[in-house]
Enzyme design. Structure first.
Site, PDB file in Angstrom:
ATOM      1  N   ASP A  39      92.756 128.756  34.955  1.00 15.22           N
ATOM      2  CA  ASP A  39      91.885 129.841  35.338  1.00 15.22           C
ATOM      3  C   ASP A  39      90.884 129.645  36.386  1.00 15.22           C
ATOM      4  OD1 ASP A  39      90.251 131.853  35.539  1.00 15.22           O
ATOM      5  OD2 ASP A  39      90.306 132.097  33.268  1.00 15.22           O
TER       6      ASP A  39
ATOM      7  N   LYS B   7      84.846 137.987  42.569  1.00 18.16           N
ATOM      8  CA  LYS B   7      83.862 136.838  42.240  1.00 18.16           C
ATOM      9  C   LYS B   7      83.457 135.940  43.254  1.00 18.16           C
ATOM     10  CE  LYS B   7      85.331 136.775  37.328  1.00 18.16           C
ATOM     11  NZ  LYS B   7      84.279 137.599  36.620  1.00 18.16           N
TER      12      LYS B   7
ATOM     13  N   CYS C 232      83.271 138.255  27.117  1.00 16.44           N
ATOM     14  CA  CYS C 232      84.548 138.096  26.798  1.00 16.44           C
ATOM     15  C   CYS C 232      85.083 136.906  26.470  1.00 16.44           C
ATOM     16  CB  CYS C 232      85.480 138.583  27.937  1.00 16.44           C
ATOM     17  SG  CYS C 232      85.340 140.002  28.753  1.00 16.44           S
TER      18      CYS C 232
ATOM     19  N   HIS D  50      88.084 132.544  28.766  1.00 17.97           N
ATOM     20  CA  HIS D  50      87.669 133.858  28.782  1.00 17.97           C
ATOM     21  C   HIS D  50      88.944 134.634  28.188  1.00 17.97           C
ATOM     22  CE1 HIS D  50      87.765 137.989  30.799  1.00 17.97           C
ATOM     23  NE2 HIS D  50      86.592 137.694  31.373  1.00 17.97           N
TER      24      HIS D  50
ATOM     25  N   GLN E 111      86.360 131.286  37.673  1.00 21.67           N
ATOM     26  CA  GLN E 111      84.937 131.121  37.934  1.00 21.67           C
ATOM     27  C   GLN E 111      84.802 129.922  38.952  1.00 21.67           C
ATOM     28  OE1 GLN E 111      82.072 132.507  37.032  1.00 21.67           O
ATOM     29  NE2 GLN E 111      83.029 133.916  35.649  1.00 21.67           N
TER      30      GLN E 111
HETATM   31  C1  LIG Z   1      86.831 132.338  33.352  1.00 21.53           C
HETATM   32  C2  LIG Z   1      87.282 133.918  33.507  1.00 21.53           C
HETATM   33  N1  LIG Z   1      88.635 133.900  33.632  1.00 21.53           N
HETATM   34  C3  LIG Z   1      89.041 135.352  33.870  1.00 21.53           C
HETATM   35  C4  LIG Z   1      88.260 136.491  34.255  1.00 21.53           C
HETATM   36  C5  LIG Z   1      88.965 137.660  34.352  1.00 21.53           C
HETATM   37  O1  LIG Z   1      88.669 138.198  35.873  1.00 21.53           O
HETATM   38  P1  LIG Z   1      88.933 139.697  36.076  1.00 21.53           P
HETATM   39  O2  LIG Z   1      88.268 140.477  35.248  1.00 21.53           O
HETATM   40  O3  LIG Z   1      88.589 139.728  37.445  1.00 21.53           O
HETATM   41  O4  LIG Z   1      90.466 139.653  35.885  1.00 21.53           O
HETATM   42  C6  LIG Z   1      86.810 136.256  34.418  1.00 21.53           C
HETATM   43  C7  LIG Z   1      86.051 137.307  34.697  1.00 21.53           C
HETATM   44  O5  LIG Z   1      85.084 137.604  34.236  1.00 21.53           O
HETATM   45  C8  LIG Z   1      86.446 134.968  33.891  1.00 21.53           C
HETATM   46  O6  LIG Z   1      84.872 134.520  34.098  1.00 21.53           O
END
Ligand SMILES: Cc1ncc(COP(=O)(O)O)c(C=O)c1O
Lengths: 407, 125
Positions: free
Chosen positions: A198, A224, A365, A122, A201
């Site tokens: 990270d 999430k 993203c 992401h 998910q």
């Molecule tokens: C794999 C992953 N990392 C990071 C994020 C970022 O999350 P947030 O927008 O809540 O900071 C997301 C959210 O879409 C994600 O799917």
């Protein structure tokens, strides 16, 4: 038994209609729906316990502080962290990544150091490291995926050689790939690298154990996993958090401030929680973790596997539809991003929306990943604990209808 | 939402009008929509009478953005340079004959060709 009908009753949003139809919410990878238990805990806090935390001495302030700190303990247990002070509350996963980039990266990454991430990340787990590398003149290396949308250990090992910092996601928001974080962490550590995961998910869907994976940092977002917006978490090993300087300066991160000599930072975790936090959201995060624990993370994972194999099988019956990511359901979350011949993802999601089905379309993203896969954009249907197999059937019907309109 | 997908829009998506590149255009610009990866490149040729003799586009995107580009490039033909300067967003949207007031994201798709057009006439090629 996993009683999805019973679970659904906890979610008031499913009583609503969208375009006159029942809501079929297939966008949980963007944000989950909230159960009444979480909503009630937030309103309950504002009704009965509202006060600022870690500041006042009056009863209400003490109660608010106790409730807030109790959530820290819940998070600690939820991800099996050794110590409560290793849990830092942020607004979301992105802010947690930036905290590490600023407070650890800018202090310790030097010119010529090697920073590694993967092509399936992401933007939140890609751009901070890319920018860090640009700023410092460090080398930025991106690990590729296999044709089946996985991280190959061989390729990973080669790329990680000599790295100082390695970041990867425990599960991909587009491919759905669940990575072997323990193994990848070990490979990174063998090279002496700091290992950042990270978990945005993975944490909502798969049991997380930072002691077992042995990562140095882990980030995730509350929203999430059914907690309110504005609740995020950074886990970091004490030894790293101790070496780092504050990320935001102001109240609460400070122990002593003097006009004529330098200030003294507060201890962990307060050193990284400057300014009044979103207390209500954190309280809701506690309720969401209780909710997940009551169902059981293992049960959630196996239900998601059930959904994902049903989903992959159903989608494979649609001509001209290409699912991105691994073909093996056990290797992925219950989501599928796909492209369709001759129909743009925007049109797919608009036509599904007319049937009350909420999916996401775009690049989610993950522009580097879409470039790698040579698709401009994709449509993603993502499922969570309140989704049913019947909703997969409705999705397939609706996709067939979209195809007909465009044929 | 569904009324958006009228047959003429689908037809234009499958068989766009005025689709192709142009040698030596008077105006040219390219614009993308970062959230969905759509992009349009627009070409306009002005003849010796100061009127649009040819207007074309190439690009990729959803049915709405492609249909809008087909219709808008047709609409430009025969207009004088003065007329080009007073074309509005609403003129562009009117060509599609569908109401997108409740769909701000689709509105952006429909207006991608208009934004590209504005960029082109503001920066003569
Ligand atoms: C794999 C992953 N990392 C990071 C994020 C970022 O999350 P947030 O927008 O809540 O900071 C997301 C959210 O879409 C994600 O799917």
């Amino acid at each position: 038994m996993f009683d999805v009908d019973k679970i659904r009753k906890d979610f008031p949003i499913f009583n609503n209609k969208v375009n006159g139809k029942d809501l079929i919410y297939l966008d949980s990878a963007a944000t989950a729906q909230r159960p009444i238990q979480v909503i009630d805990s937030v309103t309950g806090f504002y009704k009965n316990k509202n006060a600022n935390v870690a500041r006042g001495l009056h009863t209400l302030a003490e109660e608010a502080t106790i409730s807030y700190e109790a959530v820290r303990e819940k998070v600690q247990k939820f991800i099996a962290a050794p110590d409560q002070k290793e849990i830092i509350f942020t607004r979301n996963a992105t802010e947690a990544a930036n905290l590490v980039m600023r407070a650890w990266g800018e202090k310790f990454i030097k010119k010529g150091d090697k920073i590694v991430t993967t092509i399936m990340e992401h933007h939140s787990d890609f751009v901070p490291w890319q920018q860090l590398a640009y700023k410092k003149g460090a080398e930025f290396v991106v690990v590729d995926i296999t044709e089946d949308g996985q991280i190959s250990e061989n390729e990973f090992e080669k790329k990680v050689k000599g790295a100082k910092f390695v970041a990867f996601s425990a599960a991909s928001n587009v491919l759905g790939t669940i990575t072997d974080s323990k193994k990848l962490c070990q490979i990174a550590h063998d090279q002496g690298a700091v290992c950042f995961i990270d978990g945005a998910q993975s944490v909502p869907s798969v049991k997380t154990n930072v002691k077992e994976s042995n990562c140095d940092f882990l980030i995730f977002s509350g929203h999430k996993l059914m907690a309110p917006f504005g609740s995020g978490v950074l886990y970091g090993k004490t030894e790293f958090l101790e070496q780092m300087d504050p990320f935001l300066y102001g109240g609460d991160m400070i122990r002593e401030v003097h006009a004529e000599r330098n200030s003294v930072w507060n201890e962990l975790p307060n050193k990284f929680e400057s300014g009044t936090p979103d207390v209500g959201a954190v309280i809701g995060l506690g309720a969401a973790i209780d909710y997940l624990n009551k169902i059981g993370m293992d049960k959630i994972t196996s239900y998601e596997h059930e959904l994902s194999s049903y989903l992959l099988n159903a989608l494979s019956g649609i001509n001209g539809l290409r699912v991105l990511g691994p073909t093996e359901p056990k290797k992925r979350l219950s989501l599928a991003a796909f492209s369709m011949e001759k129909i743009h993802p925007h049109d797919v999601s608009a036509l599904l929306d007319a049937d009350g089905i909420a999916v996401r379309s775009g690049h989610h993203c993950t522009m580097p990943l879409h470039e790698r896969l040579k698709v401009d954009a994709s449509t993603r249907a993502s499922f969570y604990i309140y989704n049913k197999k019947e909703e997969v059937d409705l999705l397939v019907q609706s996709l067939e209808r979209a195809k007909k309109i465009f044929s | 939402m569904e009324e958006i997908y009228q047959q003429f829009i689908i037809d234009l998506y499958k068989n766009p009008l005025n689709f192709g590149k142009m040698e030596e255009p008077t105006y040219r610009a390219e614009l993308g929509n970062a959230t969905c990866g759509d992009s349009i490149e627009l070409f306009i040729k002005i003849d010796s009478n100061g009127k649009v003799s040819e207007s074309k586009f190439i690009g990729k995107g959803c049915a709405i953005s492609q249909a809008s580009a087909s219709l808008f490039t047709g609409y430009l033909k025969g207009k004088s340079v003065e007329q080009l300067n007073i074309i509005t967003k609403d003129d562009c949207l009117a060509l599609l004959k569908i109401n997108l007031d409740k769909n701000p994201s689709r509105m952006r798709c429909a207006l991608l060709v208009f934004d590209t057009f504005k960029k082109a006439v503001d920066q003569k090629s």
